[in-house]
Scaffold this motif. Structure first.
Motif, mmCIF file in Angstrom:
data_model
loop_
_atom_site.group_PDB
_atom_site.id
_atom_site.type_symbol
_atom_site.label_atom_id
_atom_site.label_comp_id
_atom_site.label_asym_id
_atom_site.label_seq_id
_atom_site.Cartn_x
_atom_site.Cartn_y
_atom_site.Cartn_z
ATOM 1 N N ALA A 139 0.853 -1.196 0.000
ATOM 2 C CA ALA A 139 0.000 0.000 0.000
ATOM 3 C C ALA A 139 0.886 1.243 0.000
ATOM 4 O O ALA A 139 1.972 1.248 0.592
ATOM 5 C CB ALA A 139 -0.888 -0.010 1.241
ATOM 6 N N TRP A 140 0.399 2.292 -0.641
ATOM 7 C CA TRP A 140 1.177 3.528 -0.767
ATOM 8 C C TRP A 140 1.697 4.023 0.588
ATOM 9 O O TRP A 140 2.878 4.343 0.732
ATOM 10 C CB TRP A 140 0.326 4.602 -1.448
ATOM 11 N N SER A 141 0.829 4.059 1.603
ATOM 12 C CA SER A 141 1.266 4.624 2.885
ATOM 13 C C SER A 141 2.410 3.796 3.488
ATOM 14 O O SER A 141 3.324 4.341 4.119
ATOM 15 C CB SER A 141 0.094 4.710 3.864
ATOM 16 N N ASP A 142 2.380 2.484 3.281
ATOM 17 C CA ASP A 142 3.468 1.638 3.804
ATOM 18 C C ASP A 142 4.770 1.897 3.040
ATOM 19 O O ASP A 142 5.855 1.923 3.627
ATOM 20 C CB ASP A 142 3.099 0.149 3.679
ATOM 21 N N PHE A 143 4.648 2.084 1.737
ATOM 22 C CA PHE A 143 5.841 2.372 0.929
ATOM 23 C C PHE A 143 6.456 3.706 1.342
ATOM 24 O O PHE A 143 7.681 3.837 1.453
ATOM 25 C CB PHE A 143 5.453 2.380 -0.558
ATOM 26 N N VAL A 144 5.594 4.673 1.599
ATOM 27 C CA VAL A 144 6.090 5.995 2.025
ATOM 28 C C VAL A 144 6.901 5.838 3.310
ATOM 29 O O VAL A 144 8.035 6.330 3.416
ATOM 30 C CB VAL A 144 4.911 6.979 2.236
ATOM 31 N N GLN A 145 6.357 5.104 4.275
ATOM 32 C CA GLN A 145 7.050 4.968 5.563
ATOM 33 C C GLN A 145 8.296 4.096 5.462
ATOM 34 O O GLN A 145 9.351 4.433 5.993
ATOM 35 C CB GLN A 145 6.101 4.381 6.624
ATOM 36 N N ALA A 146 8.181 2.965 4.771
ATOM 37 C CA ALA A 146 9.274 1.986 4.781
ATOM 38 C C ALA A 146 10.403 2.367 3.825
ATOM 39 O O ALA A 146 11.560 2.055 4.077
ATOM 40 C CB ALA A 146 8.745 0.607 4.419
ATOM 41 N N ASP A 147 10.080 3.018 2.726
ATOM 42 C CA ASP A 147 11.110 3.265 1.705
ATOM 43 C C ASP A 147 11.343 4.742 1.407
ATOM 44 O O ASP A 147 12.464 5.219 1.494
ATOM 45 C CB ASP A 147 10.767 2.500 0.419
#
Ligand code: SAH
Length: 233
Positions: A148-156
């Motif tokens: 999910a976009w929000s997870d990608f923002v936080q993780a990467d």
């Protein structure tokens, strides 16, 4: 380049047995014979020259002649991308592997229309292996689970020098010096409907920059590969 085979359990010496699709390829497609020399790699940088010692019905045994570690250090490239329709994603995966993308992350965003199921991801991982065999790449490109976009923002995006591809007047035009000296970069490419404003805002809030690739609107896979080539070559 000798014919190359993928074997995740490769060791630095001794013998190795190829099974499954790799053995099938060697036995039935290439009609391997005892004595032939092949190259075997484990996808994590170990690569060996080996001689076919036995061809059986379902597996092939090879003797390792010499092994080396490919530790060519390259820029780490993480490419998060919305998933294009049909065969285009597999094509994108193949080309990103050839260009040296380290990890590809299939993204789900507000306007995404394609959400590859896990079985599809397996097919994509097979496309990575094929591209590595053909191109001489010794480290597999990682294909992450759908994210999910929000997870990608936080993780990467928040962890590296990050760039969100977003056509529009507020974005910085990509220029030759943009990535100079950066050991790792993260790119994000949106779906055909583009990123939603709040998605871009989330990325900018963690330090990502918004970038433009010229004045025309590109397809997902074109934008993704233009960025991969830009960072890799
Ligand atoms: N209709 C959308 C375009 C979507 S194209 C819009 O106007 O925003 C699909 C994705 O490819 C975009 O979300 C963007 O990430 C990337 N892209 C396409 N053309 C681009 C360009 N010229 N510059 C930067 N990114 C681009």
């Amino acid at each position: 380049m000798p014919r190359r085979f993928y074997c995740p359990s490769l060791l630095e010496s001794g013998s190795v047995v190829l099974e499954g699709p790799e053995a099938h390829h060697l036995i039935h497609v290439l009609r391997a014979e005892t004595g032939e020399i092949a190259e075997v790699f484990d996808g994590r940088g170990l690569v060996a020259s080996a001689r076919v010692t036995s061809v059986r019905k379902r597996d092939v045994e090879l003797k390792i002649l010499s092994a080396r570690r490919d530790d060519t250090s390259r820029r780490q490239i993480i490419l998060g991308t919305a998933v294009p329709k049909g065969d285009r994603f597999e094509w994108l995966v193949e080309k990103a592997t050839e260009l040296g993308v380290t990890r590809l992350v299939p993204l789900v965003t507000a306007r995404s229309v394609v959400d590859p199921r896990d079985s599809k991801l397996e097919k994509l991982r097979q496309a990575v292996i094929t591209a590595c065999k053909q191109s001489g790449r010794n480290h597999l490109m990682e294909v992450s689970a759908v994210t999910a976009w929000s997870d990608f923002v936080q993780a990467d995006l928040s962890q590296h020098s990050s760039f969100v591809a977003h056509p529009g007047p507020d974005a910085e035009q990509v220029s030759p010096g943009l990535l100079k000296g950066l050991p790792s970069v993260v790119f994000a490419v949106g779906p055909e409907g583009g990123f939603a404003d709040n998605e871009v805002a989330m990325a900018l809030a963690v330090g990502a920059r918004s970038i433009r690739l010229g004045p025309l609107i590109l397809r997902i896979e074109t934008a993704a590969l233009a960025l991969a080539a830009f960072a890799a070559l």
